[in-house]
Scaffold this motif. Structure first.
Motif, short mmCIF file in Angstrom:
data_model
loop_
_atom_site.label_atom_id
_atom_site.label_comp_id
_atom_site.label_asym_id
_atom_site.label_seq_id
_atom_site.Cartn_x
_atom_site.Cartn_y
_atom_site.Cartn_z
N GLY A 104 53.31 66.65 49.54
CA GLY A 104 53.31 65.19 49.66
C GLY A 104 54.68 64.60 49.43
N ALA A 105 55.42 65.13 48.44
CA ALA A 105 56.77 64.65 48.16
C ALA A 105 57.70 64.93 49.32
CB ALA A 105 57.31 65.30 46.89
N PHE A 106 57.61 66.11 49.89
CA PHE A 106 58.46 66.44 51.04
C PHE A 106 58.17 65.52 52.21
CE2 PHE A 106 59.22 68.81 54.99
CZ PHE A 106 60.57 69.08 54.84
N GLY A 107 56.90 65.29 52.47
CA GLY A 107 56.53 64.42 53.58
C GLY A 107 57.00 62.99 53.36
N THR A 108 56.75 62.44 52.17
CA THR A 108 57.13 61.05 51.89
C THR A 108 58.65 60.89 51.89
OG1 THR A 108 55.16 60.77 50.54
CG2 THR A 108 56.92 59.17 50.23
N GLY A 109 59.35 61.80 51.23
CA GLY A 109 60.82 61.71 51.19
C GLY A 109 61.42 61.86 52.57
N SER A 110 60.88 62.77 53.37
CA SER A 110 61.40 62.96 54.72
C SER A 110 61.17 61.73 55.58
CB SER A 110 60.72 64.18 55.38
OG SER A 110 60.99 65.33 54.65
N ILE A 111 59.99 61.18 55.53
CA ILE A 111 59.69 60.00 56.35
C ILE A 111 60.56 58.82 55.92
CG2 ILE A 111 57.91 58.27 56.81
CD1 ILE A 111 55.89 60.61 56.83
N ARG A 112 60.75 58.63 54.61
CA ARG A 112 61.61 57.54 54.14
C ARG A 112 63.04 57.74 54.62
NH1 ARG A 112 60.42 52.78 52.48
NH2 ARG A 112 62.15 52.84 51.04
N ALA A 113 63.53 58.99 54.57
CA ALA A 113 64.90 59.27 55.01
C ALA A 113 65.04 59.09 56.51
CB ALA A 113 65.31 60.67 54.59
N ILE A 114 64.05 59.52 57.27
CA ILE A 114 64.11 59.41 58.73
C ILE A 114 64.13 57.95 59.16
CG2 ILE A 114 62.77 59.78 60.84
CD1 ILE A 114 61.97 62.51 59.66
N PHE A 115 63.36 57.12 58.47
CA PHE A 115 63.29 55.71 58.86
C PHE A 115 64.38 54.86 58.21
CE2 PHE A 115 58.88 56.86 60.03
CZ PHE A 115 58.95 56.47 61.35
N GLY A 116 65.44 55.48 57.73
CA GLY A 116 66.63 54.74 57.36
C GLY A 116 66.82 54.43 55.90
N ALA A 117 65.99 54.91 55.00
CA ALA A 117 66.22 54.65 53.59
C ALA A 117 67.38 55.51 53.10
CB ALA A 117 64.97 54.96 52.77
N GLN A 118 68.10 55.02 52.11
CA GLN A 118 69.20 55.81 51.56
C GLN A 118 68.62 57.03 50.84
OE1 GLN A 118 71.26 53.07 49.06
NE2 GLN A 118 72.08 51.89 50.78
N ILE A 119 69.43 58.07 50.73
CA ILE A 119 68.97 59.35 50.16
C ILE A 119 68.45 59.17 48.73
CG2 ILE A 119 69.67 61.70 49.52
CD1 ILE A 119 69.37 61.27 52.51
N PRO A 120 69.15 58.46 47.85
CA PRO A 120 68.60 58.31 46.49
C PRO A 120 67.25 57.59 46.48
CG PRO A 120 70.92 57.71 46.49
CD PRO A 120 70.52 57.92 47.91
#
Length: 175
Positions: A76-92
């Protein structure tokens, strides 16, 4: 002088441990409903940390439901973090979302798994009780059948004895 105090303190320890309470199940005086007993000094966070062992962390994967919960949390963490990063959120920010998702999903799945285990234990207990009842009823029924069989056998033996008696006399009548 110091050796005398050591000897007397060790003697007191022996006396303290040698005298057993009247009942091992009795609670300490003044404990009321608290099964932890009464403490002369309040417990602190330092005391709680002392009870944690390193082995608890090295064997955490062996506890029930933990491994599955961690794996689902990681996914779940990998999926959520990846989707947030793909849609333009900053890495932190994406990482914070991933960590939060890991914690929530792992905790939720762990609690769900424990609930399922509790329900399964209750169901298994009920199944065992029902099986015991059925076994008792079956034994009772078999005992009844055995009594009926014994009664029929005894009656047949009596009838056979009467028939033998009648054959032995050959139909003789004294009158």
């Amino acid at each position: 002088m110091q050796s005398d105090t050591r000897d007397s303190s060790s003697a007191r320890k022996v006396e303290t441990f040698a005298s057993l309470p009247p009942s091992a199940n009795s609670l300490p005086e003044g404990s009321g409903q608290n099964t932890a007993g009464s403490h002369s000094e309040p417990l602190t966070l330092k005391d709680a940390v002392k009870t944690v062992r390193f082995q608890d962390f090295t064997q955490v994967h062996m506890y029930p439901c933990v491994r599955e919960s961690f794996l689902i949390g990681i996914a779940g963490a990998f999926g959520t973090g990846s989707i947030r990063a793909i849609f333009g959120a900053q890495i932190p920010k994406a990482t914070n979302w991933a960590v939060g998702t890991f914690i929530l999903v792992s905790w939720g799945n762990y609690e769900l798994c424990n609930y399922k285990r509790t329900v399964e234990k209750a169901q298994m207990k009920r199944v065992v009780e029902v099986m015991d009842l059925k076994k008792a009823k079956k034994m009772e029924k078999e005992n009844e059948l055995d009594k009926k069989r014994e009664e029929r056998r005894r009656k047949k033996e009596e009838d056979d004895m009467k028939l033998e008696e009648a054959k032995r006399w050959g139909g003789w009548k004294f009158w």
